[in-house]
Write a protein that holds these residues in place. Sequence first.
Motif, PDB file in Angstrom:
ATOM      1  N   VAL A  86      11.315 -42.794  -4.926  1.00 25.63           N
ATOM      2  CA  VAL A  86      11.430 -44.183  -4.462  1.00 25.63           C
ATOM      3  C   VAL A  86      12.273 -44.982  -5.441  1.00 25.63           C
ATOM      4  N   THR A  87      12.032 -44.776  -6.742  1.00 24.18           N
ATOM      5  CA  THR A  87      12.850 -45.433  -7.764  1.00 24.18           C
ATOM      6  C   THR A  87      14.315 -45.059  -7.602  1.00 24.18           C
ATOM      7  N   LEU A  88      14.578 -43.774  -7.373  1.00 19.16           N
ATOM      8  CA  LEU A  88      15.956 -43.312  -7.205  1.00 19.16           C
ATOM      9  C   LEU A  88      16.601 -43.958  -5.982  1.00 19.16           C
ATOM     10  N   PHE A  89      15.874 -44.009  -4.884  1.00 15.71           N
ATOM     11  CA  PHE A  89      16.406 -44.630  -3.673  1.00 15.71           C
ATOM     12  C   PHE A  89      16.743 -46.095  -3.916  1.00 15.71           C
ATOM     13  N   ASN A  90      15.830 -46.808  -4.583  1.00 12.01           N
ATOM     14  CA  ASN A  90      16.058 -48.228  -4.860  1.00 12.01           C
ATOM     15  C   ASN A  90      17.268 -48.434  -5.761  1.00 12.01           C
ATOM     16  N   LEU A  91      17.438 -47.539  -6.737  1.00  7.95           N
ATOM     17  CA  LEU A  91      18.585 -47.649  -7.640  1.00  7.95           C
ATOM     18  C   LEU A  91      19.895 -47.411  -6.899  1.00  7.95           C
ATOM     19  N   VAL A  92      19.928 -46.389  -6.061  1.00  5.73           N
ATOM     20  CA  VAL A  92      21.151 -46.101  -5.307  1.00  5.73           C
ATOM     21  C   VAL A  92      21.507 -47.287  -4.413  1.00  5.73           C
ATOM     22  N   ALA A  93      20.491 -47.838  -3.748  1.00  3.55           N
ATOM     23  CA  ALA A  93      20.728 -48.998  -2.888  1.00  3.55           C
ATOM     24  C   ALA A  93      21.236 -50.184  -3.695  1.00  3.55           C
ATOM     25  N   GLN A  94      20.659 -50.389  -4.859  1.00 12.37           N
ATOM     26  CA  GLN A  94      21.092 -51.495  -5.721  1.00 12.37           C
ATOM     27  C   GLN A  94      22.525 -51.302  -6.182  1.00 12.37           C
ATOM     28  N   GLN A  95      22.860 -50.084  -6.584  1.00  8.57           N
ATOM     29  CA  GLN A  95      24.191 -49.834  -7.140  1.00  8.57           C
ATOM     30  C   GLN A  95      25.285 -49.916  -6.076  1.00  8.57           C
ATOM     31  N   ILE A  96      24.970 -49.513  -4.871  1.00  9.01           N
ATOM     32  CA  ILE A  96      25.989 -49.527  -3.826  1.00  9.01           C
ATOM     33  C   ILE A  96      26.072 -50.885  -3.136  1.00  9.01           C
ATOM     34  N   GLY A  97      24.920 -51.454  -2.816  1.00  8.80           N
ATOM     35  CA  GLY A  97      24.924 -52.675  -2.011  1.00  8.80           C
ATOM     36  C   GLY A  97      24.395 -53.914  -2.676  1.00  8.80           C
ATOM     37  N   GLY A  98      23.988 -53.802  -3.953  1.00  7.77           N
ATOM     38  CA  GLY A  98      23.345 -54.931  -4.618  1.00  7.77           C
ATOM     39  C   GLY A  98      24.217 -56.173  -4.699  1.00  7.77           C
ATOM     40  N   LEU A  99      25.491 -55.996  -5.064  1.00  8.87           N
ATOM     41  CA  LEU A  99      26.380 -57.148  -5.192  1.00  8.87           C
ATOM     42  C   LEU A  99      26.574 -57.833  -3.850  1.00  8.87           C
ATOM     43  N   GLN A 100      26.859 -57.040  -2.800  1.00 14.32           N
ATOM     44  CA  GLN A 100      27.111 -57.654  -1.499  1.00 14.32           C
ATOM     45  C   GLN A 100      25.864 -58.323  -0.936  1.00 14.32           C
ATOM     46  N   LEU A 101      24.694 -57.747  -1.201  1.00 13.59           N
ATOM     47  CA  LEU A 101      23.447 -58.370  -0.758  1.00 13.59           C
ATOM     48  C   LEU A 101      23.225 -59.692  -1.476  1.00 13.59           C
ATOM     49  N   TYR A 102      23.547 -59.711  -2.770  1.00  9.48           N
ATOM     50  CA  TYR A 102      23.424 -60.957  -3.533  1.00  9.48           C
ATOM     51  C   TYR A 102      24.366 -62.021  -2.996  1.00  9.48           C
ATOM     52  N   LEU A 103      25.613 -61.641  -2.755  1.00  7.81           N
ATOM     53  CA  LEU A 103      26.585 -62.610  -2.254  1.00  7.81           C
ATOM     54  C   LEU A 103      26.213 -63.119  -0.859  1.00  7.81           C
ATOM     55  N   ALA A 104      25.701 -62.232  -0.019  1.00  6.91           N
ATOM     56  CA  ALA A 104      25.430 -62.593   1.371  1.00  6.91           C
ATOM     57  C   ALA A 104      24.097 -63.291   1.574  1.00  6.91           C
ATOM     58  N   THR A 105      23.107 -63.002   0.708  1.00  2.00           N
ATOM     59  CA  THR A 105      21.754 -63.530   0.940  1.00  2.00           C
ATOM     60  C   THR A 105      21.128 -64.187  -0.275  1.00  2.00           C
ATOM     61  N   ASN A 106      21.828 -64.150  -1.429  1.00  2.00           N
ATOM     62  CA  ASN A 106      21.283 -64.636  -2.699  1.00  2.00           C
ATOM     63  C   ASN A 106      20.081 -63.808  -3.161  1.00  2.00           C
ATOM     64  N   ALA A 107      20.022 -62.550  -2.753  1.00  2.00           N
ATOM     65  CA  ALA A 107      18.962 -61.649  -3.204  1.00  2.00           C
ATOM     66  C   ALA A 107      18.974 -61.564  -4.724  1.00  2.00           C
ATOM     67  N   THR A 108      17.796 -61.545  -5.328  1.00  2.00           N
ATOM     68  CA  THR A 108      17.527 -61.555  -6.775  1.00  2.00           C
ATOM     69  C   THR A 108      17.823 -62.905  -7.408  1.00  2.00           C
ATOM     70  N   GLY A 109      18.252 -63.886  -6.602  1.00  2.00           N
ATOM     71  CA  GLY A 109      18.434 -65.243  -7.109  1.00  2.00           C
ATOM     72  C   GLY A 109      17.198 -66.081  -6.821  1.00  2.00           C
ATOM     73  N   GLN A 110      17.328 -67.407  -6.894  1.00  2.00           N
ATOM     74  CA  GLN A 110      16.209 -68.282  -6.576  1.00  2.00           C
ATOM     75  C   GLN A 110      15.909 -68.219  -5.079  1.00  2.00           C
ATOM     76  N   PRO A 111      14.642 -68.369  -4.672  1.00  2.00           N
ATOM     77  CA  PRO A 111      14.267 -68.114  -3.273  1.00  2.00           C
ATOM     78  C   PRO A 111      14.662 -69.187  -2.261  1.00  2.00           C
ATOM     79  N   TYR A 112      14.666 -70.466  -2.614  1.00  2.00           N
ATOM     80  CA  TYR A 112      14.962 -71.562  -1.684  1.00  2.00           C
ATOM     81  C   TYR A 112      14.153 -71.429  -0.384  1.00  2.00           C
ATOM     82  N   PRO A 113      12.848 -71.625  -0.454  1.00  2.00           N
ATOM     83  CA  PRO A 113      11.989 -71.481   0.734  1.00  2.00           C
ATOM     84  C   PRO A 113      12.442 -72.388   1.873  1.00  2.00           C
ATOM     85  N   GLY A 114      12.367 -71.856   3.077  1.00  2.00           N
ATOM     86  CA  GLY A 114      12.699 -72.623   4.261  1.00  2.00           C
ATOM     87  C   GLY A 114      14.161 -72.590   4.645  1.00  2.00           C
ATOM     88  N   VAL A 115      15.028 -72.053   3.784  1.00  2.00           N
ATOM     89  CA  VAL A 115      16.456 -71.967   4.093  1.00  2.00           C
ATOM     90  C   VAL A 115      16.737 -70.591   4.699  1.00  2.00           C
TER      91      VAL A 115
END
Length: 417
Positions: A198-227
Amino acid sequence: MSVQSELTGRAGASGVNGTATETIVPKRAIDTNGQVFEVPDYTIKDILSAIPKQCYKRDLWWSLHYVVRDIAAIVVIGYVGTNYIPVWFPSSAFARAAAYMVQSYLMGLFGFGLWILAHECGHSAFSASNAVNDTVGWVLHSWWMVPYFSWKFSHSKHHKATGHMTRDMVFVPYTQKEFLEAKNKSKLSEIFEEAPIVTLFNLVAQQIGGLQLYLATNATGQPYPGVPTFFKSHYWPTSPVFDPKDFWFIILSDIGILATLTANYLWYRAYGANVVLINWFVPWLWVNHWLAFVTFLQHTDPTMPHYDASEWTFAKGAAATIDRNFGFVGQHIFHDIIETHVLHHYCSRIPFYNAREATAAIKDIMGKHYRYDGENMWKSLWKVARSCQFVENNESKDGIYMFRNANKIGPSPKSEN
């Protein structure tokens, strides 16, 4: 002195003529390795005063020569690979595919080098001219599908609040409660140990898609509830990540992304999908990987604290980063972004080619609070992923948060004691 007494933050002492006094010592906590962490007690003025003045000098032509060097390396590698790999391996499709992957990997290394130079532009460390910085930065970041001004603005906020639980903008850790909610569990005992797969899967997902997920959804940033998710993205001009005055700069960032997509479409129409795949798409995946790899390990470590508003200061937050060592690639292709990151958080306008001298100067001030790990970074990636799952405040609830995990590594989380 016991660990418990060390965490109290006070120690008795004898004053003049034997009079008992009470000496205030820095606040302390227990890190994920079971060691005592002590909050830094120096000021930002102490740090900046120690840096030699010549380290602040920005040389436009010296900075530009690195841009030319990295672009030239990418062009040469692409030209040689595209034109000669079919000649070198005419009869083996497997050998050609392997050679093309090596080509894309090498292009991705220098591609990330260009990304770092654009990052220098965003901090005004590239030159003394904001117009030059923003022009070069916009072109380079756009080519690698990073919205330049959007990144610049959110990244600036990250630097202003590094290690702050509610104001930092990137790699904001889960609290134990948030971690359990993400796992849909009510207590840690229901999770047991996370399987290594599971750790390996999460790492692979983070390394391949982490940046784009952050840019598109602000993942790992502040949550901003309700937005809604997309409206928190780096592409949306009224995202809560930005200030109202940033609106048109976000639009300009999006135009840069559209220009890159258009250029790649025209490239595909002219030369075919394979050329674009090998010379841009796979190198782009590598750039995504390197950015996630580097930033994650700069801001996540078993020894690293986070703070709430009651305890955080800029000097403490900037020290909640770590320098690592990536050998020849780190120094000569990744422009020392890995080896001098602590200094970068204290003064981001110092150009990377002066950062080693400045780092040596601030280490004398930081002393034991300077954080460095020379371990192989791939090994560190695994260890950090296993041991740094969420943070918790220590028993005195004094505003210091240290990493904990559900994998029985280091001190047990409080609810499991």
